[in-house]
Write an enzyme that holds these catalytic residues in place. Structure first.
Site, short mmCIF file in Angstrom:
data_model
loop_
_atom_site.label_atom_id
_atom_site.label_comp_id
_atom_site.label_asym_id
_atom_site.label_seq_id
_atom_site.Cartn_x
_atom_site.Cartn_y
_atom_site.Cartn_z
N HIS A 144 55.11 -27.39 -31.44
CA HIS A 144 55.57 -27.08 -30.09
C HIS A 144 57.00 -27.58 -29.87
O HIS A 144 57.83 -26.87 -29.30
CB HIS A 144 54.64 -27.72 -29.06
CG HIS A 144 53.38 -26.97 -28.79
ND1 HIS A 144 52.43 -26.75 -29.77
CD2 HIS A 144 52.90 -26.38 -27.66
CE1 HIS A 144 51.42 -26.07 -29.24
NE2 HIS A 144 51.68 -25.83 -27.97
N HIS A 193 49.81 -35.36 -30.28
CA HIS A 193 50.87 -35.68 -31.24
C HIS A 193 51.30 -37.12 -31.07
O HIS A 193 51.27 -37.67 -29.96
CB HIS A 193 52.09 -34.78 -31.04
CG HIS A 193 52.03 -33.48 -31.77
ND1 HIS A 193 52.00 -33.40 -33.15
CD2 HIS A 193 51.99 -32.20 -31.32
CE1 HIS A 193 51.96 -32.12 -33.51
NE2 HIS A 193 51.94 -31.39 -32.42
#
Length: 232
Positions: A144, A193
Site C-alpha cells: 500500500h 504492517h
C-alpha cells in the site's frame, strides 16, 4: 534554450541523487530488518497505537478505526488501478501520451517490484494483535505504501508539470503527500504492517516517482511539460 537545457540537466542530477538516496534508504532498512534491528522500535510504535489495557483495541473511537479502513483502501490495488486508468485516460484525452505512458509504466513497475521484494524478504506480518484489515501477502515492504507513493506522487508531478499556477502545483503536491502519509499511518494503526515496512514502501515508491520525473525530463518532447524559461 541554453538556460532551459541547464535547468533540465540540474534537475536530472538532483533526481539521480534523490533516487539513489531513496534506494539507499530502502536497502538499509531491509538490511536492518533482516538482522532484527528494527523489531524493538517496530513493536514499540505499533503497541503505542493500541490501548494499554487491551492491545487488541486500537486507540480512538470505533468511527476513527473505520475511517482508517477507508483511508487504507485508498492505497489498495483496486483504487490504485482505478486512479491509474482514470489518469491515463485523462492524459490521453488531452493529447499527453507521454504523460499517460509515464504514469502507467511507473505504477506497473512499482507494483511488480513491491510484489517481488515481498517474496524475496518474506517477512511475516505483525502477530502482536489482531489485524484490522484483511492481508494475504508478506509484510516487507508495504505494498500500500509503495503503490500509493509511486502513484499519487507521480500523478502529482505530471499534473504539476502541466499547471502554470504555482499555488495549484503546491496544492497538488500537498494533497499527494497527505494521502501517502495517511495511508502509511493507517497500515500501522490497523496492525497489518510494521512501521519499517511502511517506511521501506515510501522509499521504494518515492524512488519510482523520482524516476518517473527523470524520464519525463529526458524523453523526446518531455521538455514541453516544463514551464517556459523567463524572458531575458
Amino acid at each position: 534554450m541554453l538556460k532551459l537545457i541547464r535547468r533540465i540537466e540540474s534537475r536530472a542530477l538532483i533526481l539521480v541523487i534523490g533516487i539513489s538516496g531513496a534506494l539507499w534508504g530502502f536497502f538499509n532498512l531491509a538490511s536492518e530488518m533482516g538482522e532484527g534491528d528494527t523489531l524493538a522500535l517496530d513493536r514499540h510504535i505499533l503497541l503505542a497505537l493500541r490501548s494499554p489495557a487491551n492491545p487488541a483495541v486500537p486507540l480512538g473511537s470505533r468511527s476513527f478505526e473505520e475511517a482508517m479502513r477507508d483511508v487504507t483502501a485508498l492505497g489498495g490495488v483496486t483504487v490504485m488501478v482505478l486512479v491509474t486508468v482514470v489518469g491515463v485516460l485523462a492524459f490521453l484525452m488531452h493529447g499527453r501520451r507521454r504523460h499517460a505512458l509515464v504514469l502507467a509504466a511507473t505504477v506497473l513497475l512499482a507494483d511488480i517490484s513491491s510484489e517481488g521484494l515481498k517474496v524475496f524478504y518474506h517477512r511475516p506480518r505483525p502477530e502482536l494483535v489482531p489485524h484490522g484489515s484483511y492481508v494475504y501477502s508478506a509484510s516487507f515492504p508495504s505494498g500500500h505504501s509503495t503503490l500509493s507513493a509511486a502513484t499519487y506522487l507521480t500523478l502529482a508531478m505530471l499534473i504539476a508539470s502541466l499547471e502554470p499556477n504555482r499555488a495549484t502545483k503546491a496544492m497538488v503536491y500537498l494533497l499527494a503527500m497527505v494521502l501517502v502519509l495517511a495511508i502509511g499511518f493507517s497500515r500501522v494503526y490497523l496492525a497489518v504492517h510494521w512501521p519499517s515496512d511502511v517506511l521501506a514502501g515510501w522509499c521504494l515508491g518515492g524512488a519510482w516517482a523520482l524516476a518517473a520525473w527523470s524520464v519525463l525530463l529526458r524523453i523526446p518532447g518531455g521538455k514541453q511539460a516544463l514551464p517556459s524559461p523567463p524572458a531575458d
